[in-house]
Design an enzyme around this catalytic site. Structure first.
Site, PDB file in Angstrom:
ATOM      1  N   MET A  77       0.900  -1.215  -0.027  1.00 26.17           N
ATOM      2  CA  MET A  77       0.047  -0.075   0.007  1.00 26.17           C
ATOM      3  C   MET A  77       0.998   1.138  -0.106  1.00 26.17           C
ATOM      4  SD  MET A  77      -3.041   0.696   2.665  1.00 26.17           S
ATOM      5  CE  MET A  77      -2.107   0.815   4.053  1.00 26.17           C
ATOM      6  N   HIS A  78       0.763   2.088  -1.038  1.00 27.75           N
ATOM      7  CA  HIS A  78       1.463   3.441  -1.104  1.00 27.75           C
ATOM      8  C   HIS A  78       0.820   4.594  -1.960  1.00 27.75           C
ATOM      9  CE1 HIS A  78       2.168   1.712  -4.979  1.00 27.75           C
ATOM     10  NE2 HIS A  78       2.613   2.872  -5.585  1.00 27.75           N
ATOM     11  N   ARG A  79      -0.312   4.250  -2.217  1.00 34.95           N
ATOM     12  CA  ARG A  79      -1.243   5.397  -3.144  1.00 34.95           C
ATOM     13  C   ARG A  79      -1.381   6.511  -2.048  1.00 34.95           C
ATOM     14  NH1 ARG A  79      -0.144   4.570  -7.825  1.00 34.95           N
ATOM     15  NH2 ARG A  79      -0.317   2.397  -8.354  1.00 34.95           N
TER      16      ARG A  79
END
Ligand code: UD1
Length: 360
Positions: free
Chosen positions: A200-202
C-alpha cells in the site's frame, strides 16, 4: 533502428526487461537505456536491475525525489540534453509514472517518435497523478502498445487514431512467466503457515491520517485471523511514523523492508490472498490465480476484475473484512488469464516496431 528506453521507478523495471531482451535478438537494432533516478533506493531500484537481468543504464539522470512539478521538470531538462546527443529513432516509455510523461513530452517536442508500452489504461480518476500521466503520454505517442482490449476503446474515445494502436499484450506477465519458477520465498521472521500479502503506497490511502488509521485498524483485525506480510514502501513508512502513538498494536501485521522482484513474486504465489493498491500486483495476482482485494475506488486495469481474480474494495473496511472471510472459507474469486497475457508480449512489440519502422 535506434531505440532509447526510459525508465525511472520500480513498476517500470519489470516492463522494460523483456522488451530489451527481445530486441537483443535483432542485430539491426541499437538500444540505449536511460534511468531517470526517480527511484534511487537500492531496494526500489538496483535489486530489480539485478534480478530482472536488465543491463546497466547507459545514462543515469539521477533526478531523485521532489514535488510532481519539480521532479517532472528536472527529468525533462536532463533528458532533453541526452536525447539531443543520442538522436534515437524512437523513445520508448513505460507505464504511467512521472518519468513516462516527462520523457514523452521532451521527445515529442523534438520530433522524435514516441512508443508507449501499456497505453490506454484509464481509471477515470483525475485525482490520481498517474491518470494525468497516462492521458498526456497517450496524446503525445506515435505508437500505442496496449495490454488489454479496453485500452483501444478508451483511446478511440479520446480521438487517438486506431492506426497508431497495437494490442500486443502484457509485458509484465512476460516477466512473471520468465521468473516465476525461480521465485524464492524470502525469510520472514515470525512467519509460518498461511498468510496474506499487503502492499500500500497510494497517496489516496496513506496521505490522509484518518484514512490511513482506519485502514490500519481493519488490517490489525484481519491479521488476528490470518497473519499479514507487509513490505513497506518508503512513502507509507514515513506516513505511519508521522501517526506516532496512534498506530494500533498489531503483532501479526509483519512489516518488512521493500522486497525484490523474485521475492514479491514468491510472496504472491504462496499467499492465501493479496491486499494492495498497486497496479502491478492486480495484474500479477490475476496471472498467478491468487485472489486480490484492491484497496481503491477504481482501477485502470478492469480486466483483472472482469476476467481475473481481483475485487475492488474501495476504502470500505467492512467490505474488506467480508471479502477476506469469503476467501478464508474457500469462496474466493477464481479467474481466467486474459488474452495475450501469455509471456510473448515483448516478441509482439519487436514485430510491430519492425513493421512500423519500415513504413515511416
Ligand atoms: C511512484 C509512481 C507510482 C508507482 C510507485 C511505485 C509517480 C507519480 N508515481 O510513486 O505510480 O506506483 O512509484 O513505487 O510517478 N522515496 C524513497 N526512495 C526512493 C524513491 C522515493 O525513499 O528511491 C520516497 C521519497 O520520500 C519520495 C516518496 O518516496 O518523496 C515518493 O516517491 P515518488 O517517486 O515521488 O513516488 P512513489 O510514491 O514512489
Amino acid at each position: 533502428m535506434h531505440l532509447l528506453h526510459v525508465v525511472g521507478a520500480r513498476p517500470n523495471f519489470m516492463k522494460v526487461a523483456p522488451v530489451i531482451r527481445a530486441f537483443r535478438e535483432r542485430s539491426d537494432v541499437e538500444q540505449t537505456l536511460v534511468h531517470t533516478g526517480q527511484h534511487y533506493d537500492p531496494n526500489l531500484s538496483d535489486i530489480f536491475f539485478e534480478q530482472l537481468e536488465i543491463p546497466r543504464p547507459d545514462i543515469s539522470l539521477e533526478v531523485g525525489s521532489g514535488s510532481h512539478a519539480r521532479q517532472t521538470a528536472e527529468i525533462m531538462i536532463r533528458f532533453e540534453e541526452k536525447v539531443l546527443e543520442r538522436q534515437p529513432d524512437w523513445v520508448m516509455v513505460y507505464g504511467d509514472i512521472n518519468s513516462t510523461v516527462a520523457a514523452a513530452l521532451v521527445a515529442a517536442k523534438l520530433g522524435i517518435k514516441v512508443a508507449h508500452v501499456e497505453a490506454g489504461l484509464r481509471s477515470f480518476d483525475r485525482t490520481m497523478p498517474e491518470e494525468l500521466n497516462r492521458l498526456v503520454t497517450d496524446q503525445l505517442s506515435d505508437l500505442l502498445l496496449t495490454s488489454s482490449p479496453e485500452a483501444e476503446v478508451n483511446l478511440a474515445k479520446e480521438g487517438v487514431s486506431g492506426e497508431k494502436v497495437q494490442f500486443v499484450g502484457n509485458v509484465m506477465i512476460d516477466t512473471v512467466r520468465y521468473l516465476v519458477d525461480k521465485a524464492q520465498m524470502p525469510d520472514i521472521p515470525g512467519l509460518s503457515g498461511e498468510y496474506a500479502l499487503l502492499t500500500m503506497h497510494r497517496p489516496s490511502n496513506v496521505d490522509v491520517p484518518e484514512t490511513l488509521l482506519r485502514i490500519l485498524t481493519a488490517l490489525r483485525d484481519i491479521s488476528e485471523k490470518l497473519p499479514i506480510v507487509f513490505p513497506i514502501h518508503p512513502r507509507t513508512k514515513a506516513r505511519i511514523a508521522a501517526l506516532g502513538g496512534d498506530v494500533p498494536e498489531a503483532p501479526h501485521l509483519i512489516v518488512v523492508d521493500p522486497v525484490g522482484y523474485v521475492e514479491s513474486l514468491a510472496l504472491q504465489k504462496h499467499a492465501k490472498l493479496v491486499m494492495t493498491d498497486s497496479g502491478g500486483l492486480q495484474e500479477e495476482t490475476t496471472a498467478l490465480g491468487i485472489p486480490c482485494l484492491t484497496i481503491r475506488e477504481n482501477t485502470e486495469r478492469p480486466i483483472t476484475v472482469t476476467e481475473g481474480t481481483n475485487t475492488l474494495i474501495g476504502t470500505d473496511m467492512d467490505l474488506l473484512r467480508t471479502e477476506v472471510d469469503k476467501i478464508l472459507t474457500g469462496n474466493g474469486k477464481a479467474g481466467r488469464i486474459p488474452d495475450n497475457w501469455d509471456g510473448r508480449a515483448a516478441e509482439r512489440i519487436v514485430n510491430v516496431m519492425a513493421s512500423v519502422s519500415r513504413h515511416i
